[in-house]
Design a protein around this motif. Structure first.
Motif, PDB file in Angstrom:
ATOM      1  N   GLU A 244     -36.687 -29.539   1.988  1.00 14.55           N
ATOM      2  CA  GLU A 244     -37.584 -28.676   2.750  1.00 14.55           C
ATOM      3  C   GLU A 244     -37.966 -29.311   4.086  1.00 14.55           C
ATOM      4  OE1 GLU A 244     -40.949 -27.505   0.481  1.00 14.55           O
ATOM      5  OE2 GLU A 244     -39.798 -26.320  -0.963  1.00 14.55           O
ATOM      6  N   SER A 245     -37.904 -30.633   4.159  1.00 15.91           N
ATOM      7  CA  SER A 245     -38.268 -31.314   5.402  1.00 15.91           C
ATOM      8  C   SER A 245     -37.261 -31.045   6.510  1.00 15.91           C
ATOM      9  CB  SER A 245     -38.391 -32.823   5.170  1.00 15.91           C
ATOM     10  OG  SER A 245     -37.113 -33.398   4.901  1.00 15.91           O
ATOM     11  N   ILE A 246     -36.035 -30.653   6.138  1.00 18.69           N
ATOM     12  CA  ILE A 246     -35.030 -30.358   7.163  1.00 18.69           C
ATOM     13  C   ILE A 246     -34.681 -28.869   7.178  1.00 18.69           C
ATOM     14  CG2 ILE A 246     -34.052 -32.679   7.141  1.00 18.69           C
ATOM     15  CD1 ILE A 246     -31.734 -31.549   5.444  1.00 18.69           C
ATOM     16  N   SER A 247     -35.575 -28.046   6.653  1.00 19.21           N
ATOM     17  CA  SER A 247     -35.340 -26.605   6.662  1.00 19.21           C
ATOM     18  C   SER A 247     -35.272 -26.062   8.085  1.00 19.21           C
ATOM     19  CB  SER A 247     -36.442 -25.890   5.867  1.00 19.21           C
ATOM     20  OG  SER A 247     -37.709 -26.147   6.444  1.00 19.21           O
ATOM     21  N   TRP A 248     -35.860 -26.781   9.038  1.00 20.44           N
ATOM     22  CA  TRP A 248     -35.819 -26.346  10.434  1.00 20.44           C
ATOM     23  C   TRP A 248     -34.392 -26.217  10.953  1.00 20.44           C
ATOM     24  CZ3 TRP A 248     -33.353 -29.979  13.400  1.00 20.44           C
ATOM     25  CH2 TRP A 248     -33.394 -31.305  12.968  1.00 20.44           C
ATOM     26  N   ARG A 249     -33.449 -26.950  10.353  1.00 19.76           N
ATOM     27  CA  ARG A 249     -32.057 -26.853  10.795  1.00 19.76           C
ATOM     28  C   ARG A 249     -31.491 -25.457  10.534  1.00 19.76           C
ATOM     29  NH1 ARG A 249     -28.255 -31.035   8.302  1.00 19.76           N
ATOM     30  NH2 ARG A 249     -26.850 -29.913   9.738  1.00 19.76           N
ATOM     31  N   GLU A 250     -32.019 -24.773   9.532  1.00 22.39           N
ATOM     32  CA  GLU A 250     -31.563 -23.430   9.196  1.00 22.39           C
ATOM     33  C   GLU A 250     -32.580 -22.368   9.621  1.00 22.39           C
ATOM     34  OE1 GLU A 250     -31.066 -23.791   5.004  1.00 22.39           O
ATOM     35  OE2 GLU A 250     -29.162 -24.860   5.175  1.00 22.39           O
ATOM     36  N   ARG A 251     -33.461 -22.739  10.524  1.00 27.15           N
ATOM     37  CA  ARG A 251     -34.489 -21.830  11.029  1.00 27.15           C
ATOM     38  C   ARG A 251     -35.427 -21.355   9.920  1.00 27.15           C
ATOM     39  NH1 ARG A 251     -34.000 -22.682  16.520  1.00 27.15           N
ATOM     40  NH2 ARG A 251     -31.792 -22.869  17.012  1.00 27.15           N
ATOM     41  N   LYS A 252     -35.634 -22.216   8.923  1.00 26.21           N
ATOM     42  CA  LYS A 252     -36.582 -21.916   7.858  1.00 26.21           C
ATOM     43  C   LYS A 252     -37.833 -22.764   8.082  1.00 26.21           C
ATOM     44  CE  LYS A 252     -33.029 -21.042   4.334  1.00 26.21           C
ATOM     45  NZ  LYS A 252     -32.496 -21.468   3.006  1.00 26.21           N
ATOM     46  N   LEU A 267     -45.367 -24.120  15.752  1.00 25.05           N
ATOM     47  CA  LEU A 267     -44.946 -22.818  16.266  1.00 25.05           C
ATOM     48  C   LEU A 267     -44.717 -22.878  17.774  1.00 25.05           C
ATOM     49  CD1 LEU A 267     -47.265 -20.425  14.223  1.00 25.05           C
ATOM     50  CD2 LEU A 267     -44.858 -21.011  13.787  1.00 25.05           C
ATOM     51  N   GLU A 268     -45.490 -23.671  18.488  1.00 19.69           N
ATOM     52  CA  GLU A 268     -45.277 -23.832  19.928  1.00 19.69           C
ATOM     53  C   GLU A 268     -43.897 -24.404  20.207  1.00 19.69           C
ATOM     54  OE1 GLU A 268     -49.796 -24.546  21.704  1.00 19.69           O
ATOM     55  OE2 GLU A 268     -48.588 -26.273  21.055  1.00 19.69           O
ATOM     56  N   ARG A 269     -43.467 -25.373  19.388  1.00 15.45           N
ATOM     57  CA  ARG A 269     -42.140 -25.983  19.590  1.00 15.45           C
ATOM     58  C   ARG A 269     -41.008 -25.041  19.195  1.00 15.45           C
ATOM     59  NH1 ARG A 269     -44.717 -30.915  16.486  1.00 15.45           N
ATOM     60  NH2 ARG A 269     -45.844 -31.891  18.210  1.00 15.45           N
ATOM     61  N   MET A 270     -41.281 -24.183  18.236  1.00 16.86           N
ATOM     62  CA  MET A 270     -40.253 -23.252  17.778  1.00 16.86           C
ATOM     63  C   MET A 270     -40.032 -22.103  18.746  1.00 16.86           C
ATOM     64  SD  MET A 270     -40.966 -22.851  13.690  1.00 16.86           S
ATOM     65  CE  MET A 270     -39.691 -21.589  13.593  1.00 16.86           C
ATOM     66  N   TYR A 271     -41.133 -21.578  19.313  1.00 16.12           N
ATOM     67  CA  TYR A 271     -41.040 -20.343  20.083  1.00 16.12           C
ATOM     68  C   TYR A 271     -41.342 -20.523  21.575  1.00 16.12           C
ATOM     69  CZ  TYR A 271     -40.920 -18.274  15.437  1.00 16.12           C
ATOM     70  OH  TYR A 271     -40.559 -17.961  14.137  1.00 16.12           O
ATOM     71  N   ASN A 293     -35.783 -17.350   9.996  1.00 10.05           N
ATOM     72  CA  ASN A 293     -35.275 -16.595  11.143  1.00 10.05           C
ATOM     73  C   ASN A 293     -36.230 -15.474  11.561  1.00 10.05           C
ATOM     74  OD1 ASN A 293     -32.825 -18.037  11.476  1.00 10.05           O
ATOM     75  ND2 ASN A 293     -31.915 -16.892   9.795  1.00 10.05           N
ATOM     76  N   ALA A 294     -37.527 -15.778  11.519  1.00  8.86           N
ATOM     77  CA  ALA A 294     -38.534 -14.774  11.859  1.00  8.86           C
ATOM     78  C   ALA A 294     -38.861 -14.833  13.351  1.00  8.86           C
ATOM     79  CB  ALA A 294     -39.793 -14.993  11.035  1.00  8.86           C
ATOM     80  N   SER A 295     -39.191 -13.705  13.912  1.00  7.64           N
ATOM     81  CA  SER A 295     -39.632 -13.665  15.300  1.00  7.64           C
ATOM     82  C   SER A 295     -41.085 -14.125  15.380  1.00  7.64           C
ATOM     83  CB  SER A 295     -39.511 -12.246  15.856  1.00  7.64           C
ATOM     84  OG  SER A 295     -40.436 -11.378  15.195  1.00  7.64           O
ATOM     85  N   LEU A 296     -41.529 -14.443  16.578  1.00  8.66           N
ATOM     86  CA  LEU A 296     -42.915 -14.865  16.765  1.00  8.66           C
ATOM     87  C   LEU A 296     -43.866 -13.752  16.318  1.00  8.66           C
ATOM     88  CD1 LEU A 296     -45.085 -16.792  17.827  1.00  8.66           C
ATOM     89  CD2 LEU A 296     -44.722 -15.793  20.109  1.00  8.66           C
ATOM     90  N   GLU A 297     -43.537 -12.521  16.649  1.00 15.56           N
ATOM     91  CA  GLU A 297     -44.382 -11.393  16.263  1.00 15.56           C
ATOM     92  C   GLU A 297     -44.509 -11.292  14.752  1.00 15.56           C
ATOM     93  OE1 GLU A 297     -46.822  -8.144  17.165  1.00 15.56           O
ATOM     94  OE2 GLU A 297     -45.613  -9.104  18.729  1.00 15.56           O
ATOM     95  N   GLU A 298     -43.411 -11.504  14.038  1.00 11.38           N
ATOM     96  CA  GLU A 298     -43.434 -11.435  12.571  1.00 11.38           C
ATOM     97  C   GLU A 298     -44.298 -12.548  11.986  1.00 11.38           C
ATOM     98  OE1 GLU A 298     -39.059  -9.470  11.568  1.00 11.38           O
ATOM     99  OE2 GLU A 298     -39.208 -11.614  12.026  1.00 11.38           O
ATOM    100  N   VAL A 299     -44.215 -13.724  12.555  1.00 11.58           N
ATOM    101  CA  VAL A 299     -45.029 -14.849  12.070  1.00 11.58           C
ATOM    102  C   VAL A 299     -46.513 -14.559  12.304  1.00 11.58           C
ATOM    103  CG1 VAL A 299     -45.572 -17.292  12.384  1.00 11.58           C
ATOM    104  CG2 VAL A 299     -43.192 -16.532  12.396  1.00 11.58           C
ATOM    105  N   LEU A 300     -46.852 -14.033  13.453  1.00 14.59           N
ATOM    106  CA  LEU A 300     -48.245 -13.758  13.771  1.00 14.59           C
ATOM    107  C   LEU A 300     -48.802 -12.628  12.903  1.00 14.59           C
ATOM    108  CD1 LEU A 300     -48.108 -14.061  17.664  1.00 14.59           C
ATOM    109  CD2 LEU A 300     -49.102 -15.693  16.043  1.00 14.59           C
TER     110      LEU A 300
END
Length: 325
Positions: A244-252, A267-271, A293-300
């Motif tokens: 889970e610590s490297i889930s960022w590689r798959e946009r998770k 979230l600032e670094r992601m979007y 693979n969520a958009s910023l709007e979906e996360v918010l």
């Protein structure tokens, strides 16, 4: 005067055998050499012998004083082949003539940087692979010479290090120094964060605080070593699944009761946005969420429905109002 036993321990240490006694003798010798301003280099064997004896007398009188860790001492160890007398001459000639630390090698480095939301992959000449997360930078040697493979990280990266016990792999970051001989692990250490983590997927990893090597931990698969600036300490813990610590590689993304200040920073670094939080109390709340693979709007929207906050997007700025419920 140096004894036969001290000389044996020191020569073994210089040839690569790790030991606390050898390291202590070497550091004491290096400190004495550095402080002995009266010594002038000479090709005279008698002069060198006298200088060596004088240094060991100084060492004996300073056993209870702290040892300054000189870059020079480590550089010397990398290039010396067991003659303490020859080391004394070469080291002092360098210090006296140039008044600067002796470098290990004339290495050439390359730096790669990522923007927020970007990823990058680097393959070193030994086959080691380095995966760089967003808003991060990695400085690495183009040729892996010397006794270590040393890279410098700001941000987050996942490492798949080719096994080589003769040439340990070192990652230096803002708060931590991480050493391995061949393993897979993630280092999360952004300069602006007050917390840093090293998570092991396979193998064994040694982690120490950059400004206090005595604070360290040795971690195995599914274990995490965490640095917290408020406590100026390291802590060790176990987790269920280190992947889970490297889930960022798959946009998770996984947030497991994570403080909102850390959530917003990730979230600032992601979007590539900045958050303006109107109620500072919100930062003390925690959030449990996961998305892929969520958009910023979906996360918010997820944050709004689960926490009860309100948000407004203005270009690259996100305004957050309310308090978690």
């Amino acid at each position: 005067m140096i004894s036969k036993e001290q000389e044996r321990i020191l020569q073994e240490y210089l040839s690569g055998k790790e030991s606390p006694e050898g390291k202590a003798l070497f550091d004491q010798w290096a400190q004495s050499l550095y402080e002995d301003k009266s010594f002038q280099p000479s090709d005279s064997e008698e002069a060198l012998s006298n200088a060596q004896q004088k240094m060991w007398v100084n060492i004996s009188s300073k056993k209870d004083t702290p040892i300054i860790r000189l870059v020079t001492s480590w550089a010397l160890r990398a290039g010396i082949a067991a003659s303490v007398l020859l080391i004394s001459m070469l080291a002092w000639k360098w210090i006296g003539k140039y008044n600067q630390p002796l470098p290990e090698y004339e290495l050439s480095y390359q730096t790669i940087k990522t923007k927020a939301g970007e990823h990058a992959t680097v393959t070193l000449e030994d086959g080691s692979k380095l995966f760089l997360n967003g808003a991060s930078s990695l400085r690495f040697p183009t040729k892996l010479q010397g006794q270590t493979r040393h890279v410098y990280l700001e941000g987050e990266a996942y490492f798949e290090v080719t096994h080589n016990p003769q040439q340990p792999f070192i990652v230096s970051s803002k708060h931590l120094n991480t050493t391995v001989k061949g393993t897979t692990f993630d280092v999360h250490d952004y300069t602006q964060d007050n917390q840093a983590n090293v998570t092991v997927l396979t193998g064994k990893v040694a982690v120490e605080m950059a400004n206090n090597p005595q604070r360290n931990c040795l971690i195995l698969p599914n274990q995490v070593c965490t640095y917290q600036s408020e406590k100026a300490n390291l802590s060790q813990s176990s987790i269920i699944d280190a992947r889970e610590s490297i889930s960022w590689r798959e946009r998770k993304v996984y947030f497991k009761r994570e403080r909102m200040d850390l959530v917003f920073r990730k979230l600032e670094r992601m979007y590539e946005v900045s958050f303006q939080v109107k109620n500072p109390q919100l930062m003390d709340c925690t959030w449990i969420a996961s998305f892929e693979n969520a958009s910023l709007e979906e996360v918010l929207q997820l944050m709004q429905s689960s926490l009860g906050i309100q948000y407004q997007i203005k270009g690259k700025e996100v305004i957050i109002k309310g308090i978690c419920q």
